[in-house]
Scaffold this active site. Structure first.
Site, PDB file in Angstrom:
ATOM      1  N   THR A 167     121.385 -46.960  20.422  1.00 49.62           N
ATOM      2  CA  THR A 167     120.455 -47.535  21.399  1.00 49.62           C
ATOM      3  C   THR A 167     119.431 -48.420  20.715  1.00 49.62           C
ATOM      4  O   THR A 167     119.035 -48.165  19.576  1.00 49.62           O
ATOM      5  CB  THR A 167     119.706 -46.437  22.178  1.00 49.62           C
ATOM      6  OG1 THR A 167     119.081 -45.542  21.253  1.00 49.62           O
ATOM      7  CG2 THR A 167     120.643 -45.668  23.096  1.00 49.62           C
TER       8      THR A 167
ATOM      9  N   ASN B 177     115.721 -49.260  20.721  1.00 53.73           N
ATOM     10  CA  ASN B 177     114.493 -48.588  21.177  1.00 53.73           C
ATOM     11  C   ASN B 177     113.326 -49.557  21.183  1.00 53.73           C
ATOM     12  O   ASN B 177     113.074 -50.238  20.194  1.00 53.73           O
ATOM     13  CB  ASN B 177     114.134 -47.439  20.225  1.00 53.73           C
ATOM     14  CG  ASN B 177     115.198 -46.362  20.193  1.00 53.73           C
ATOM     15  OD1 ASN B 177     115.725 -45.973  21.218  1.00 53.73           O
ATOM     16  ND2 ASN B 177     115.541 -45.893  19.016  1.00 53.73           N
TER      17      ASN B 177
ATOM     18  N   GLU C 177     114.978 -46.984  25.859  1.00 54.16           N
ATOM     19  CA  GLU C 177     116.148 -47.026  24.966  1.00 54.16           C
ATOM     20  C   GLU C 177     117.323 -47.611  25.733  1.00 54.16           C
ATOM     21  O   GLU C 177     117.701 -47.082  26.768  1.00 54.16           O
ATOM     22  CB  GLU C 177     116.595 -45.619  24.586  1.00 54.16           C
ATOM     23  CG  GLU C 177     115.718 -44.892  23.633  1.00 54.16           C
ATOM     24  CD  GLU C 177     116.470 -43.698  23.041  1.00 54.16           C
ATOM     25  OE1 GLU C 177     117.716 -43.670  23.048  1.00 54.16           O
ATOM     26  OE2 GLU C 177     115.783 -42.795  22.584  1.00 54.16           O
TER      27      GLU C 177
HETATM   28  N1  FMN Z   1     117.855 -37.723  26.225  1.00 53.86           N
HETATM   29  C1  FMN Z   1     117.524 -36.535  26.799  1.00 53.86           C
HETATM   30  O1  FMN Z   1     116.921 -35.697  26.147  1.00 53.86           O
HETATM   31  N2  FMN Z   1     117.830 -36.266  28.102  1.00 53.86           N
HETATM   32  C2  FMN Z   1     118.511 -37.144  28.883  1.00 53.86           C
HETATM   33  O2  FMN Z   1     118.735 -36.855  30.058  1.00 53.86           O
HETATM   34  C3  FMN Z   1     118.930 -38.394  28.292  1.00 53.86           C
HETATM   35  N3  FMN Z   1     119.655 -39.281  29.005  1.00 53.86           N
HETATM   36  C4  FMN Z   1     120.080 -40.440  28.405  1.00 53.86           C
HETATM   37  C5  FMN Z   1     120.890 -41.343  29.113  1.00 53.86           C
HETATM   38  C6  FMN Z   1     121.327 -42.525  28.523  1.00 53.86           C
HETATM   39  C7  FMN Z   1     122.209 -43.463  29.304  1.00 53.86           C
HETATM   40  C8  FMN Z   1     120.927 -42.840  27.196  1.00 53.86           C
HETATM   41  C9  FMN Z   1     121.373 -44.122  26.540  1.00 53.86           C
HETATM   42  C10 FMN Z   1     120.131 -41.952  26.490  1.00 53.86           C
HETATM   43  C11 FMN Z   1     119.697 -40.753  27.075  1.00 53.86           C
HETATM   44  N4  FMN Z   1     118.910 -39.832  26.377  1.00 53.86           N
HETATM   45  C12 FMN Z   1     118.553 -38.642  26.944  1.00 53.86           C
HETATM   46  C13 FMN Z   1     118.365 -40.191  25.045  1.00 53.86           C
HETATM   47  C14 FMN Z   1     119.166 -39.673  23.883  1.00 53.86           C
HETATM   48  O3  FMN Z   1     118.718 -38.386  23.573  1.00 53.86           O
HETATM   49  C15 FMN Z   1     118.898 -40.639  22.710  1.00 53.86           C
HETATM   50  O4  FMN Z   1     119.426 -41.898  23.006  1.00 53.86           O
HETATM   51  C16 FMN Z   1     119.497 -40.141  21.426  1.00 53.86           C
HETATM   52  O5  FMN Z   1     118.865 -38.960  21.024  1.00 53.86           O
HETATM   53  C17 FMN Z   1     119.363 -41.182  20.294  1.00 53.86           C
HETATM   54  O6  FMN Z   1     118.026 -41.401  19.972  1.00 53.86           O
HETATM   55  P1  FMN Z   1     117.636 -42.443  18.820  1.00 53.86           P
HETATM   56  O7  FMN Z   1     117.943 -43.822  19.319  1.00 53.86           O
HETATM   57  O8  FMN Z   1     116.164 -42.233  18.595  1.00 53.86           O
HETATM   58  O9  FMN Z   1     118.463 -42.106  17.620  1.00 53.86           O
END
Ligand code: FMN
Length: 137
Positions: free
Chosen positions: A25, A27, A82
């Site tokens: 993602t 951020n 993100e």
């Molecule tokens: N994180 C959550 O804790 N709960 C969620 O419901 C949740 N839904 C997400 C839905 C999508 C479509 C995306 C792209 C991310 C979501 N996330 C959610 C975030 C993820 O936890 C996060 O992208 C992942 O931990 C990577 O984080 P980083 O980019 O800091 O490495």
């Protein structure tokens, strides 16, 4: 507004977990005082306004599933926007200035999942939802 709501910012390094999860993602921090949609998951478009130096230009808007919140599954603290650009894990976006256009809300809250597998099942459903929605946009 008569057009999608737009948030702009410079892409920062996240926790680098996304790539391992299969959903890298871009951020951007939610600035205190800036208007950002409520926590949840959205379908929208990511446009690179200014590429990072040395990175390729991506001239077209890219379809994305966008998460707004603090990643409660991982006990996150900072609220961020993100974006997972659909089917693209080749993008070089750190340091790029990007715009996120929010088209539709897929769900209204972030969930604290008990397992990463549960999160991944939900993320796949979100990505499928965004894909369907944006294809007819
Ligand atoms: N994180 C959550 O804790 N709960 C969620 O419901 C949740 N839904 C997400 C839905 C999508 C479509 C995306 C792209 C991310 C979501 N996330 C959610 C975030 C993820 O936890 C996060 O992208 C992942 O931990 C990577 O984080 P980083 O980019 O800091 O490495």
């Amino acid at each position: 507004l008569g057009r999608p709501f737009r948030v702009t910012g410079v892409v920062i390094e996240g926790d680098k977990r996304g790539r391992e999860l299969g959903y890298p993602t871009a951020n951007i921090p939610a600035d205190p005082g800036a208007a950002v949609p409520q926590d949840g998951v959205y379908a929208g478009w990511l446009t690179v306004l200014t590429p990072a130096s040395g990175a390729p230009a991506y001239p077209d808007p890219l379809p994305a599933a966008i998460s707004v919140g603090s990643n409660p599954t991982f006990d996150g603290v900072d609220r961020r926007v993100e974006s997972y650009v659909l089917d693209r894990d080749d993008l070089e976006l750190y340091g790029a200035k990007v715009a996120i256009d929010f088209v539709a809300r897929l769900r209204g809250t972030q969930i604290r999942f008990d397992t990463i597998d549960d999160l991944l099942v939900q993320m796949k459903a979100d990505v499928d939802g965004a894909r369907t929605l944006l294809a007819r946009d």
